[in-house]
Design a protein around this motif. Structure first.
Motif, PDB file in Angstrom:
ATOM      1  N   ASP A 147       0.853  -1.179   0.000  1.00 56.26           N
ATOM      2  CA  ASP A 147       0.000   0.000   0.000  1.00 56.26           C
ATOM      3  C   ASP A 147       0.898   1.240   0.000  1.00 56.26           C
ATOM      4  O   ASP A 147       1.999   1.198   0.565  1.00 56.26           O
ATOM      5  N   ARG A 185      -0.870   4.980  -5.618  1.00 50.24           N
ATOM      6  CA  ARG A 185      -1.417   3.735  -6.167  1.00 50.24           C
ATOM      7  C   ARG A 185      -1.727   3.938  -7.636  1.00 50.24           C
ATOM      8  O   ARG A 185      -2.305   4.953  -8.026  1.00 50.24           O
ATOM      9  N   THR A 242       1.836  -0.014  -6.328  1.00 50.75           N
ATOM     10  CA  THR A 242       2.227   1.291  -5.824  1.00 50.75           C
ATOM     11  C   THR A 242       3.435   1.784  -6.597  1.00 50.75           C
ATOM     12  O   THR A 242       4.399   1.040  -6.791  1.00 50.75           O
TER      13      THR A 242
END
Length: 99
Positions: free
Chosen positions: A37, A80, A87
């Protein structure tokens, strides 16, 4: 030849895709991808830079950090990529002042 992390920075937990160097400004830019993330990718990069002796030079944000080490500065930004779900980590590394 595959792009590499700039000299003077620890390798980050992402795969470099592109790098460019300007000898005139002593600046290197790297774009890398990570499965993490964006906030986790920046947190991991911050941990690696801090462990290598870099200090945060501004209040942190979830997907953006600014670091300094002596005459060097490093900016880390993550976002993202919706089509791929990966990412993108952008790292700008510069040493010294303008020529």
């Amino acid at each position: 030849e595959a792009p590499a992390w700039p000299t003077g920075l620890p390798p980050l937990d992402a795969t470099p895709l592109f790098s460019a160097v300007s000898a005139a400004t002593r600046t290197t830019f790297v774009t890398a991808v990570s499965a993490a993330d964006p906030a986790d990718a920046v947190r991991d990069a911050a941990a690696a830079l801090t462990a290598a002796g870099w200090g945060e030079a501004a209040p942190p944000a979830p997907t953006f950090r600014l670091f300094a080490s002596g005459r060097k500065v490093c900016v880390v930004l993550a976002s993202r990529d919706p089509p791929t779900g990966r990412t993108t980590l952008s790292v700008l590394h510069r040493e010294g002042s303008n020529p």
